[in-house]
Enzyme design. Sequence first.
Site, PDB file in Angstrom:
ATOM      1  N   LYS A 154      74.562 100.964 -48.488  1.00 30.71           N
ATOM      2  CA  LYS A 154      75.374 100.062 -47.657  1.00 30.71           C
ATOM      3  C   LYS A 154      74.542  99.474 -46.514  1.00 30.71           C
ATOM      4  CE  LYS A 154      79.076 100.272 -44.216  1.00 30.71           C
ATOM      5  NZ  LYS A 154      78.254  99.576 -43.275  1.00 30.71           N
TER       6      LYS A 154
ATOM      7  N   LEU B  94      81.991 104.652 -44.150  1.00 28.58           N
ATOM      8  CA  LEU B  94      81.006 104.498 -43.081  1.00 28.58           C
ATOM      9  C   LEU B  94      81.473 103.362 -42.178  1.00 28.58           C
ATOM     10  CD1 LEU B  94      77.540 104.702 -44.913  1.00 28.58           C
ATOM     11  CD2 LEU B  94      78.641 106.474 -43.542  1.00 28.58           C
ATOM     12  N   ASP B  95      81.147 103.451 -40.893  1.00 26.34           N
ATOM     13  CA  ASP B  95      81.498 102.397 -39.948  1.00 26.34           C
ATOM     14  C   ASP B  95      80.803 101.092 -40.312  1.00 26.34           C
ATOM     15  OD1 ASP B  95      82.917 104.325 -38.586  1.00 26.34           O
ATOM     16  OD2 ASP B  95      81.358 104.671 -37.090  1.00 26.34           O
ATOM     17  N   LEU B  96      81.308 100.010 -39.744  1.00 26.09           N
ATOM     18  CA  LEU B  96      80.763  98.677 -40.006  1.00 26.09           C
ATOM     19  C   LEU B  96      79.263  98.617 -39.748  1.00 26.09           C
ATOM     20  CD1 LEU B  96      81.489  95.634 -40.614  1.00 26.09           C
ATOM     21  CD2 LEU B  96      81.714  95.366 -38.130  1.00 26.09           C
TER      22      LEU B  96
ATOM     23  N   THR C 282      77.132 101.214 -39.569  1.00 25.09           N
ATOM     24  CA  THR C 282      76.391 102.344 -40.124  1.00 25.09           C
ATOM     25  C   THR C 282      75.878 101.982 -41.513  1.00 25.09           C
ATOM     26  OG1 THR C 282      77.752 103.923 -38.889  1.00 25.09           O
ATOM     27  CG2 THR C 282      76.512 104.782 -40.753  1.00 25.09           C
TER      28      THR C 282
END
Length: 234
Positions: free
Chosen positions: A66, A100-102, A104
């Site tokens: 990601k 996962l955060d935006l 990360t």
Amino acid sequence: MRLDYFLAHSTGLSRKDVKQLISRGAVAVDGEARPRANTRLHPGQAVWLHGEPVQLPGHRYLMLHKPQGVVCSTDDPDHRTVLDLLPGAERPGLHAAGRLDLDTTGLVLLTSDGQWSHRLTAPGQRCAKRYRVTCADPVTEADLQLLREGIALRGEDRPTLPAAAESLGVRSLRLTLHEGRYHQVKRMLAALGNKVVALHREQIGEIALDPALAPGQYRALTDHEVASIAPPAS
């Protein structure tokens, strides 16, 4: 999953062709003729095409690298999603097993297998997740020891579970957690008076991010990787 997605993925036909078959009455769901193309299927429902049962191929398991700016959801009006990084034919039925955060980066696992996903994300499973963390300020040995013992987070009654923490440099560390609280890594470092400026997930359980995958790329998991997320012992 929508009926037209299900049929397209299970038969290899285009969604246009599938919709034509549905409109002509060639498809039935649980014996009901002429369902709509956007009918939502539920687990256990039977789909028939030309009087023959239709089934999806076996469950799928992928790892994705990601990049920043991508969200771990199936649909988002403001940002690209992890599914947007896949070819259209790969997307139906998949979901991210954990988020996962935006901002990360790193390992995201995608699957069509809800039970397998649950084994990754259920709190009681305590599946290990390893991160590389870069901080704004130096991380001391005393900070690492506090992380290993458990940190009291603001607004929560119980401290975090003990984490594995090792220094990777003056302002960076490797942190392995066995739980998944909201923004946990960032909140743990904030509790120490520090700020996370970059966060990258390297591993979930025994599944490590393939170093050959550039941000945005993906591959199927190996049989060994899939089997490593084992069901609990009976």
